[in-house]
Design a protein around this motif. Structure first.
Motif, PDB file in Angstrom:
ATOM      1  N   ALA A 123      -8.718   8.456  -7.394  1.00 28.80           N
ATOM      2  CA  ALA A 123      -9.053   7.206  -7.926  1.00 28.80           C
ATOM      3  C   ALA A 123      -8.450   7.341  -9.416  1.00 28.80           C
ATOM      4  CB  ALA A 123     -10.501   6.895  -8.020  1.00 28.80           C
ATOM      5  N   GLN A 124      -8.808   8.522 -10.071  1.00 29.69           N
ATOM      6  CA  GLN A 124      -8.346   8.291 -11.667  1.00 29.69           C
ATOM      7  C   GLN A 124      -6.741   8.353 -11.688  1.00 29.69           C
ATOM      8  OE1 GLN A 124     -10.083   7.909 -14.121  1.00 29.69           O
ATOM      9  NE2 GLN A 124     -12.072   8.246 -13.653  1.00 29.69           N
ATOM     10  N   VAL A 125      -6.167   9.167 -10.844  1.00 29.74           N
ATOM     11  CA  VAL A 125      -4.898   9.299 -10.834  1.00 29.74           C
ATOM     12  C   VAL A 125      -4.004   7.834 -10.538  1.00 29.74           C
ATOM     13  CG1 VAL A 125      -2.691  10.344  -9.364  1.00 29.74           C
ATOM     14  CG2 VAL A 125      -4.694  11.802  -9.971  1.00 29.74           C
ATOM     15  N   LYS A 126      -4.583   7.075  -9.588  1.00 26.63           N
ATOM     16  CA  LYS A 126      -4.199   5.976  -9.108  1.00 26.63           C
ATOM     17  C   LYS A 126      -4.383   5.020 -10.427  1.00 26.63           C
ATOM     18  CE  LYS A 126      -4.708   1.949  -5.941  1.00 26.63           C
ATOM     19  NZ  LYS A 126      -5.523   1.311  -5.102  1.00 26.63           N
ATOM     20  N   ALA A 127      -5.378   5.092 -11.020  1.00 25.12           N
ATOM     21  CA  ALA A 127      -5.553   4.487 -12.124  1.00 25.12           C
ATOM     22  C   ALA A 127      -4.535   4.492 -13.331  1.00 25.12           C
ATOM     23  CB  ALA A 127      -6.906   4.522 -13.106  1.00 25.12           C
TER      24      ALA A 127
ATOM     25  N   MET B 259       0.842  -1.068   0.025  1.00 20.84           N
ATOM     26  CA  MET B 259      -0.158   0.040   0.038  1.00 20.84           C
ATOM     27  C   MET B 259       1.031   1.134  -0.195  1.00 20.84           C
ATOM     28  SD  MET B 259      -2.941   1.087   2.840  1.00 20.84           S
ATOM     29  CE  MET B 259      -3.856  -0.205   2.341  1.00 20.84           C
ATOM     30  N   SER B 260       0.412   2.249  -0.656  1.00 23.48           N
ATOM     31  CA  SER B 260       1.269   3.444  -0.824  1.00 23.48           C
ATOM     32  C   SER B 260       1.099   4.358   0.249  1.00 23.48           C
ATOM     33  CB  SER B 260       0.871   3.946  -2.188  1.00 23.48           C
ATOM     34  OG  SER B 260      -0.375   4.930  -1.869  1.00 23.48           O
ATOM     35  N   LYS B 261       2.061   5.186   0.633  1.00 21.92           N
ATOM     36  CA  LYS B 261       2.003   6.231   1.680  1.00 21.92           C
ATOM     37  C   LYS B 261       0.847   7.040   1.813  1.00 21.92           C
ATOM     38  CE  LYS B 261       4.605   9.716  -0.392  1.00 21.92           C
ATOM     39  NZ  LYS B 261       5.889  10.826  -0.253  1.00 21.92           N
ATOM     40  N   PHE B 262       0.366   7.479   0.633  1.00 20.37           N
ATOM     41  CA  PHE B 262      -0.706   8.185   0.422  1.00 20.37           C
ATOM     42  C   PHE B 262      -1.904   7.534   0.883  1.00 20.37           C
ATOM     43  CE2 PHE B 262       1.648  11.000  -3.121  1.00 20.37           C
ATOM     44  CZ  PHE B 262       2.088  11.741  -2.052  1.00 20.37           C
ATOM     45  N   GLU B 263      -2.005   6.093   0.384  1.00 22.92           N
ATOM     46  CA  GLU B 263      -3.221   5.103   0.548  1.00 22.92           C
ATOM     47  C   GLU B 263      -3.087   5.059   2.112  1.00 22.92           C
ATOM     48  OE1 GLU B 263      -4.869   2.901  -2.649  1.00 22.92           O
ATOM     49  OE2 GLU B 263      -2.789   2.650  -3.269  1.00 22.92           O
ATOM     50  N   GLU B 264      -2.036   4.534   2.599  1.00 21.03           N
ATOM     51  CA  GLU B 264      -1.877   4.523   4.053  1.00 21.03           C
ATOM     52  C   GLU B 264      -2.745   5.956   4.761  1.00 21.03           C
ATOM     53  OE1 GLU B 264       1.834   3.739   5.331  1.00 21.03           O
ATOM     54  OE2 GLU B 264       2.162   1.906   4.027  1.00 21.03           O
ATOM     55  N   LYS B 265      -2.426   7.074   4.556  1.00 19.56           N
ATOM     56  CA  LYS B 265      -2.721   8.132   5.000  1.00 19.56           C
ATOM     57  C   LYS B 265      -4.419   8.360   4.906  1.00 19.56           C
ATOM     58  CE  LYS B 265      -3.142  12.355   6.894  1.00 19.56           C
ATOM     59  NZ  LYS B 265      -3.162  12.727   8.285  1.00 19.56           N
ATOM     60  N   LEU B 266      -4.812   7.863   3.727  1.00 23.93           N
ATOM     61  CA  LEU B 266      -6.397   7.810   3.379  1.00 23.93           C
ATOM     62  C   LEU B 266      -6.846   6.923   4.157  1.00 23.93           C
ATOM     63  CD1 LEU B 266      -6.077   8.103  -0.689  1.00 23.93           C
ATOM     64  CD2 LEU B 266      -7.069   9.633   1.002  1.00 23.93           C
ATOM     65  N   ALA B 267      -6.307   5.522   4.417  1.00 25.99           N
ATOM     66  CA  ALA B 267      -6.800   4.690   5.238  1.00 25.99           C
ATOM     67  C   ALA B 267      -6.939   5.059   6.876  1.00 25.99           C
ATOM     68  CB  ALA B 267      -6.170   3.319   5.147  1.00 25.99           C
ATOM     69  N   ALA B 268      -6.078   5.868   7.069  1.00 22.90           N
ATOM     70  CA  ALA B 268      -5.984   6.505   8.285  1.00 22.90           C
ATOM     71  C   ALA B 268      -7.307   7.575   8.609  1.00 22.90           C
ATOM     72  CB  ALA B 268      -4.780   7.026   8.807  1.00 22.90           C
TER      73      ALA B 268
ATOM     74  N   PRO C 277     -12.329   4.245  -4.581  1.00 25.22           N
ATOM     75  CA  PRO C 277     -13.168   3.266  -5.388  1.00 25.22           C
ATOM     76  C   PRO C 277     -12.359   2.980  -6.719  1.00 25.22           C
ATOM     77  CG  PRO C 277     -13.692   5.415  -5.493  1.00 25.22           C
ATOM     78  CD  PRO C 277     -12.809   5.640  -4.497  1.00 25.22           C
ATOM     79  N   ASP C 278     -12.894   1.980  -7.337  1.00 23.90           N
ATOM     80  CA  ASP C 278     -12.484   1.940  -8.897  1.00 23.90           C
ATOM     81  C   ASP C 278     -12.595   3.088  -9.262  1.00 23.90           C
ATOM     82  OD1 ASP C 278     -11.624  -0.706  -8.382  1.00 23.90           O
ATOM     83  OD2 ASP C 278     -13.558  -1.483  -8.879  1.00 23.90           O
TER      84      ASP C 278
ATOM     85  N   VAL D 131      -6.926  15.290 -15.482  1.00 23.00           N
ATOM     86  CA  VAL D 131      -7.877  14.303 -15.112  1.00 23.00           C
ATOM     87  C   VAL D 131      -9.309  14.891 -15.561  1.00 23.00           C
ATOM     88  CG1 VAL D 131      -9.182  13.079 -13.411  1.00 23.00           C
ATOM     89  CG2 VAL D 131      -6.658  13.224 -13.613  1.00 23.00           C
ATOM     90  N   SER D 132     -10.364  14.343 -16.283  1.00 21.73           N
ATOM     91  CA  SER D 132     -11.447  14.883 -16.705  1.00 21.73           C
ATOM     92  C   SER D 132     -12.420  15.210 -15.483  1.00 21.73           C
ATOM     93  CB  SER D 132     -12.184  14.029 -17.457  1.00 21.73           C
ATOM     94  OG  SER D 132     -11.495  13.690 -18.951  1.00 21.73           O
ATOM     95  N   GLY D 133     -13.219  16.091 -15.665  1.00 23.50           N
ATOM     96  CA  GLY D 133     -14.183  16.359 -14.422  1.00 23.50           C
ATOM     97  C   GLY D 133     -14.669  15.115 -13.819  1.00 23.50           C
TER      98      GLY D 133
END
Length: 153
Positions: free
Chosen positions: A75-79, A1-10, A16-17, A37-39
């Motif tokens: 979520a779009q950035v992650k994709a 899990m990324s450091k950003f996703e760890e912060k999000l989880a906290a 989401p997908d 990233v589109s709107g």
């Protein structure tokens, strides 16, 4: 899990997908290290967050809808980063659109829902330029739509 996703989880947030585009466009375009990233509309797992600020939705609910848009942007950035959110270098700019009445003037406060969330989740990488504008209506009657520009590696 990324450091950003760890912060999000906290923070109690799981990305989401990435939402699929609803028409003839792509969800993002990468040019060198820049990601456009589109709107992203205010839509979560329960459905569309519909409303008009200054009429049938208050500013706090609008800010919550903007936060949902920010989650969808990430979520779009992650994709775009093949599932590795740590490739995100920084948020460059957010462009926020608020479905509001002609006399409503709290668009910046609504878009703060996204900016505050991004800042808390990403820290220094989340500092960004921004626009917050009124719109007479938005697709499907949603309250907020936000697009973003990101730098990635």
């Amino acid at each position: 899990m990324s450091k950003f996703e760890e912060k999000l989880a906290a923070m109690g947030v799981t990305l989401p997908d990435a939402p699929a585009p609803a028409a003839n466009y792509v969800p993002y375009v990468q040019v060198r290290d820049m990601l456009y990233v589109s709107g992203q509309i205010s839509k979560d797992e329960s459905g569309l967050l519909i409303g008009k600020l200054g009429d049938n939705m208050d500013t706090a609910a609008g800010a919550a809808a903007a936060k949902v848009c920010a989650i969808n942007l990430l979520a779009q950035v992650k994709a775009a980063c093949d599932g590795d959110l740590d490739r995100l270098v920084r948020v460059v700019k957010l462009g926020g659109f608020v479905n509001s009445t002609p006399d409503y003037t709290e668009q910046p406060t609504v878009i703060n829902g996204a900016s505050d969330f991004i800042g808390e989740a990403l820290g220094e990488a989340g500092k960004h330029a921004r626009a917050a504008v009124s719109a007479a209506s938005l697709p499907l009657g949603v309250a907020v739509e936000i697009e973003g520009i990101f730098q990635i590696k």
